[in-house]
Write a protein that holds these residues in place. Structure first.
Motif, short mmCIF file in Angstrom:
data_model
loop_
_atom_site.label_atom_id
_atom_site.label_comp_id
_atom_site.label_asym_id
_atom_site.label_seq_id
_atom_site.Cartn_x
_atom_site.Cartn_y
_atom_site.Cartn_z
N PHE A 76 0.80 -1.22 0.00
CA PHE A 76 0.00 0.00 0.00
C PHE A 76 0.83 1.28 0.00
O PHE A 76 0.54 2.19 -0.77
CB PHE A 76 -1.02 -0.02 1.14
N PRO A 77 1.86 1.38 0.83
CA PRO A 77 2.66 2.62 0.75
C PRO A 77 3.37 2.78 -0.59
O PRO A 77 3.64 3.89 -1.03
CB PRO A 77 3.68 2.48 1.88
N LEU A 78 3.66 1.64 -1.24
CA LEU A 78 4.33 1.73 -2.53
C LEU A 78 3.35 2.12 -3.63
O LEU A 78 3.71 2.83 -4.58
CB LEU A 78 4.98 0.39 -2.88
N ALA A 79 2.11 1.67 -3.50
CA ALA A 79 1.12 1.94 -4.53
C ALA A 79 0.52 3.34 -4.38
O ALA A 79 0.22 4.00 -5.37
CB ALA A 79 0.02 0.89 -4.49
N PHE A 80 0.33 3.77 -3.15
CA PHE A 80 -0.28 5.07 -2.89
C PHE A 80 0.70 5.91 -2.08
O PHE A 80 1.43 5.40 -1.24
CB PHE A 80 -1.59 4.90 -2.10
N PHE A 82 1.88 7.84 0.83
CA PHE A 82 1.51 7.95 2.23
C PHE A 82 2.34 9.01 2.95
O PHE A 82 2.43 9.01 4.15
CB PHE A 82 1.70 6.59 2.94
N GLY A 83 2.97 9.85 2.25
CA GLY A 83 3.78 10.91 2.88
C GLY A 83 5.11 10.39 3.36
O GLY A 83 5.68 9.44 2.81
N ASP A 84 5.60 11.01 4.45
CA ASP A 84 6.93 10.66 4.94
C ASP A 84 6.98 9.30 5.63
O ASP A 84 8.02 8.68 5.70
CB ASP A 84 7.41 11.73 5.94
N SER A 85 5.87 8.83 6.16
CA SER A 85 5.89 7.55 6.88
C SER A 85 5.74 6.35 5.96
O SER A 85 5.83 5.20 6.41
CB SER A 85 4.77 7.53 7.91
N GLY A 86 5.54 6.56 4.67
CA GLY A 86 5.35 5.45 3.72
C GLY A 86 6.53 4.50 3.65
O GLY A 86 6.36 3.28 3.61
N ALA A 87 7.75 5.05 3.66
CA ALA A 87 8.94 4.20 3.56
C ALA A 87 9.11 3.33 4.80
O ALA A 87 9.47 2.15 4.71
CB ALA A 87 10.18 5.07 3.35
N VAL A 88 8.80 3.89 5.95
CA VAL A 88 8.93 3.13 7.20
C VAL A 88 7.90 2.00 7.24
O VAL A 88 8.22 0.85 7.60
CB VAL A 88 8.77 4.06 8.42
N TRP A 148 15.20 -0.85 -3.22
CA TRP A 148 15.29 0.23 -4.20
C TRP A 148 13.95 0.95 -4.32
O TRP A 148 13.89 2.19 -4.38
CB TRP A 148 15.72 -0.35 -5.55
N ARG A 149 12.84 0.19 -4.33
CA ARG A 149 11.53 0.81 -4.44
C ARG A 149 11.19 1.65 -3.22
O ARG A 149 10.65 2.75 -3.32
CB ARG A 149 10.47 -0.27 -4.67
N VAL A 150 11.52 1.15 -2.04
CA VAL A 150 11.26 1.89 -0.81
C VAL A 150 12.15 3.13 -0.76
O VAL A 150 11.70 4.21 -0.35
CB VAL A 150 11.45 0.99 0.43
N ALA A 151 13.37 3.02 -1.21
CA ALA A 151 14.28 4.17 -1.20
C ALA A 151 13.79 5.26 -2.16
O ALA A 151 14.03 6.45 -1.91
CB ALA A 151 15.68 3.73 -1.60
N ARG A 152 13.10 4.89 -3.20
CA ARG A 152 12.56 5.87 -4.14
C ARG A 152 11.39 6.66 -3.55
O ARG A 152 11.02 7.71 -4.06
CB ARG A 152 12.10 5.20 -5.43
N LEU A 153 10.77 6.16 -2.47
CA LEU A 153 9.68 6.87 -1.83
C LEU A 153 10.18 8.16 -1.16
O LEU A 153 9.43 9.08 -0.98
CB LEU A 153 9.00 6.00 -0.77
N ARG A 154 11.41 8.18 -0.77
CA ARG A 154 11.97 9.35 -0.05
C ARG A 154 12.27 10.40 -1.01
O ARG A 154 12.65 10.96 -1.70
CB ARG A 154 13.20 8.94 0.73
#
Length: 154
Positions: A76-80, A82-88, A148-154
Motif C-alpha cells: 500500500f505505501p508503494l502503490a499510494f 503515504f507521505g513521509d511515513s510510507g517508507a517506514v 530500491w523501491r522503498v528508497a525511491r519513496l523518499r
C-alpha cells in the motif's frame, strides 16, 4: 539307529519314553510352521504406524496471516503516496513478510518438505551448487528491488 523303547543308544534312558523320530505330530512340525504357512490369508502387508507428517492448519494460519499483513503493509505505501511515513511502513511490511516466509520454510522443513532441486533432509546427498546459487540470486534480486523501491519513496 534311533532310540528304541525309551533307551538311548548311549545307554542313558530317555525320561519321556517318546520316540521323537516323527517330524509331524498333529500337523505341527518341530520347528513350527513355515513362513508361507504363517500368512495363509494372503501376502504379508507392511503398514506404517506413524502418522503422515504434514503441515496442519494451526501451523499454517499464523504464517499466512502474517505474510498477508506484511504484504499489504509493503504494497500500500508503494502503490499510494503515504507521505513521509510510507517508507517506514513499507520496510516494516517487508520485514514482517520476510519473517513469515522464514517461519513457513522452517515449518515445512520440520515436516520433511524441501525446496525443488534440493535433496531431502537426512539423505546424505549434497545440494547442487547451481540450484543453491539460483535461490540466492533470486532472493537477492527480490531484496534489492524492494529496498530500491522503498528508497525511491523518499
Amino acid at each position: 539307529m534311533g532310540p528304541t523303547n525309551g533307551v538311548d543308544p548311549s545307554g542313558i534312558d530317555d525320561p519321556s519314553g517318546i520316540d521323537d523320530t516323527d517330524d509331524v505330530e498333529d500337523g505341527v512340525t518341530a520347528d513350527g510352521p513355515e513362513p508361507e504357512e504363517m500368512f495363509a490369508g494372503g501376502p504379508e502387508v507392511e503398514v506404517e504406524l506413524r502418522p503422515q507428517r504434514r503441515l496442519r492448519i494451526w501451523q499454517l494460519a499464523p504464517i499466512v496471516a502474517l505474510a498477508a499483513a506484511g504484504s499489504l503493509m509493503f504494497a500500500f505505501p508503494l502503490a499510494f503516496d503515504f507521505g513521509d511515513s510510507g517508507a517506514v511502513i513499507a520496510m516494516l511490511g517487508l520485514l514482517i513478510c520476510s519473517c513469515a516466509a522464514g517461519w513457513g520454510m522452517m515449518a515445512a522443513r520440520r515436516v520433511g518438505h524441501t525446496w525443488p532441486g534440493l535433496p531431502p533432509r537426512g539423505s546424505g546427498r549434497r545440494p547442487d551448487w547451481r540450484v543453491v546459487l539460483a535461490y540466492v540470486v533470486l532472493v537477492a534480486a527480490v531484496v534489492v528491488l524492494a529496498v530500491w523501491r522503498v528508497a525511491r519513496l523518499r
